[in-house]
Scaffold this motif. Structure first.
Motif, short mmCIF file in Angstrom:
data_model
loop_
_atom_site.label_atom_id
_atom_site.label_comp_id
_atom_site.label_asym_id
_atom_site.label_seq_id
_atom_site.Cartn_x
_atom_site.Cartn_y
_atom_site.Cartn_z
N MET A 151 117.87 -6.43 5.98
CA MET A 151 118.17 -7.71 5.37
C MET A 151 116.29 -8.02 4.90
O MET A 151 115.12 -7.44 5.44
CB MET A 151 118.78 -8.87 5.43
CG MET A 151 119.63 -8.96 5.86
SD MET A 151 120.47 -8.39 4.54
CE MET A 151 120.37 -10.14 3.68
N LEU A 152 115.89 -8.13 3.69
CA LEU A 152 114.53 -8.46 3.19
C LEU A 152 113.72 -9.87 3.31
O LEU A 152 114.78 -10.54 2.08
CB LEU A 152 113.71 -8.16 2.02
CG LEU A 152 113.73 -6.49 2.19
CD1 LEU A 152 112.70 -5.43 1.14
CD2 LEU A 152 111.87 -6.64 2.96
N ARG A 153 113.49 -10.90 4.28
CA ARG A 153 113.53 -12.36 4.04
C ARG A 153 111.82 -12.81 4.48
O ARG A 153 110.81 -12.29 4.29
CB ARG A 153 113.96 -12.86 5.80
CG ARG A 153 115.34 -12.94 5.71
CD ARG A 153 115.47 -13.33 7.17
NE ARG A 153 117.19 -12.60 7.12
CZ ARG A 153 117.15 -11.41 7.47
NH1 ARG A 153 116.93 -10.79 7.97
NH2 ARG A 153 118.70 -11.93 7.87
N ILE A 154 111.94 -14.06 3.30
CA ILE A 154 110.12 -14.37 3.80
C ILE A 154 110.53 -15.94 4.98
O ILE A 154 111.29 -16.66 4.84
CB ILE A 154 109.72 -15.04 2.72
CG1 ILE A 154 109.60 -13.79 1.51
CG2 ILE A 154 108.61 -16.14 2.40
CD1 ILE A 154 108.81 -14.50 0.02
N GLU A 155 109.62 -15.84 5.82
CA GLU A 155 110.25 -16.57 6.99
C GLU A 155 109.95 -18.33 6.32
O GLU A 155 108.55 -18.03 5.52
CB GLU A 155 109.40 -16.96 8.10
CG GLU A 155 109.47 -15.43 8.72
CD GLU A 155 108.69 -15.36 10.69
OE1 GLU A 155 108.25 -16.99 11.19
OE2 GLU A 155 107.94 -14.29 10.01
N HIS A 156 110.29 -19.06 7.02
CA HIS A 156 110.42 -20.18 6.83
C HIS A 156 110.72 -20.77 5.11
O HIS A 156 110.31 -21.95 4.24
CB HIS A 156 109.07 -20.98 7.59
CG HIS A 156 108.49 -20.62 8.56
ND1 HIS A 156 109.50 -21.17 9.09
CD2 HIS A 156 107.74 -19.96 8.45
CE1 HIS A 156 108.11 -20.81 10.54
NE2 HIS A 156 107.48 -19.92 9.73
N ILE A 159 114.68 -17.34 0.87
CA ILE A 159 114.59 -16.22 -0.06
C ILE A 159 115.23 -15.61 1.28
O ILE A 159 114.89 -15.21 3.00
CB ILE A 159 112.98 -15.89 -0.78
CG1 ILE A 159 113.16 -16.43 -1.16
CG2 ILE A 159 113.42 -14.43 -0.38
CD1 ILE A 159 111.54 -16.74 -1.50
N THR A 160 116.58 -14.64 1.13
CA THR A 160 116.53 -13.44 1.59
C THR A 160 117.35 -12.22 0.82
O THR A 160 118.33 -12.46 0.17
CB THR A 160 117.93 -13.72 2.89
OG1 THR A 160 117.19 -14.79 3.59
CG2 THR A 160 118.09 -12.65 3.44
N ILE A 161 117.24 -11.76 0.85
CA ILE A 161 117.43 -10.28 -0.09
C ILE A 161 118.28 -9.00 0.90
O ILE A 161 117.84 -8.49 1.60
CB ILE A 161 116.54 -10.09 -0.93
CG1 ILE A 161 116.03 -10.60 -1.96
CG2 ILE A 161 117.11 -8.63 -1.68
CD1 ILE A 161 114.67 -10.91 -3.04
N SER A 162 119.78 -8.35 0.03
CA SER A 162 120.26 -7.71 1.88
C SER A 162 119.67 -6.44 0.31
O SER A 162 120.17 -5.85 -1.61
CB SER A 162 121.60 -8.14 1.38
OG SER A 162 122.88 -7.14 1.42
N LEU A 163 119.28 -5.68 1.00
CA LEU A 163 119.29 -3.75 0.70
C LEU A 163 120.43 -3.62 0.22
O LEU A 163 120.82 -2.96 -0.31
CB LEU A 163 118.19 -3.36 1.56
CG LEU A 163 116.68 -3.88 2.43
CD1 LEU A 163 116.67 -3.12 3.35
CD2 LEU A 163 116.17 -3.84 0.52
#
Length: 173
Positions: A151-156, A159-163
Motif C-alpha cells: 500500500m502507498l499511504r500519506i500519513e495523517h 489517502i491509501t492506494i493499493s498497489l
C-alpha cells in the motif's frame, strides 16, 4: 560529448517543449516518457486521485511544472495538491505529493537528484513507482524504501492506494 548549452530561465519559461523538460541551473534535462506502462500508471494514479478528490480534498495534475529554486524547475509525473493550495500556473510551494514513475531505462539512483530537489522544496511525500518491476517506494533524501504491505499511504490523511489494484489495472490491457 557536446558541451551543455545554457539558456536563461526566461527563455525556458516562454518556450513550449514536447515533451516538457526539466530546467536545472540553465540546462534543459530530457525526461524519459512515452512508453505505455509509464503512461498507463500515470493515468491510473491520476485517476485514483481524481476519483477521491472530494473525500481526500486533493487535485492531481499530471506533468505540472514545479519551481524548486529560481534556476531549477522539475516536472513530476503526477503532482498532488491540496484543494486549498493556490492555482498558480507554475507551482512554487511544496505540494502534498510528488509521484515519479520510472521508465524502462530509469534507475532509482538517477531519480535521487529529482527526489532531493523535491525534498529541498519541502515536499514531505514522494513516491516512486516502477511499472516494470511492479514495485513502489517512498522516496526521501535518505534513498528509497519499498512499501512493506503493498500500500502507498500519506500519513495523517485518508489517502491509501493499493498497489495490487494499480498493477492489476495495468495488466488489464
Amino acid at each position: 560529448m557536446a558541451a551543455a548549452v545554457h539558456i536563461p530561465v526566461s527563455e525556458y519559461l516562454r518556450t513550449t517543449y514536447r515533451p516538457d523538460r526539466d530546467y536545472v541551473d540553465g540546462e534543459l534535462k530530457e525526461r524519459n516518457v512515452g512508453e505505455q506502462p509509464h503512461a498507463h500508471i500515470q493515468a491510473i494514479i491520476t485517476g485514483i486521485f481524481r476519483e477521491h478528490r472530494s473525500d481526500w480534498g486533493v487535485r492531481a495534475l499530471p506533468e505540472q511544472r514545479f519551481q524548486i529554486t529560481p534556476t531549477r524547475f522539475r516536472i513530476p509525473d503526477v503532482t498532488v495538491l491540496r484543494n486549498t493550495d493556490p492555482k498558480d500556473a507554475i507551482i512554487s510551494f511544496a505540494p502534498l505529493l510528488c509521484v515519479e514513475i520510472l521508465s524502462k531505462d530509469d534507475t532509482l539512483g538517477e531519480l535521487q537528484e529529482r527526489v532531493d530537489d523535491y525534498a529541498t522544496m519541502g515536499v514531505e511525500n514522494i513516491w516512486a513507482i516502477d511499472p516494470w518491476k511492479r514495485a513502489a517506494y517512498y522516496a526521501s533524501r535518505q534513498g528509497f524504501a519499498r512499501t512493506d504491505d503493498g500500500m502507498l499511504r500519506i500519513e495523517h490523511s485518508p489517502i491509501t492506494i493499493s498497489l495490487a489494484e494499480v498493477f492489476a489495472e495495468l495488466d488489464e490491457f
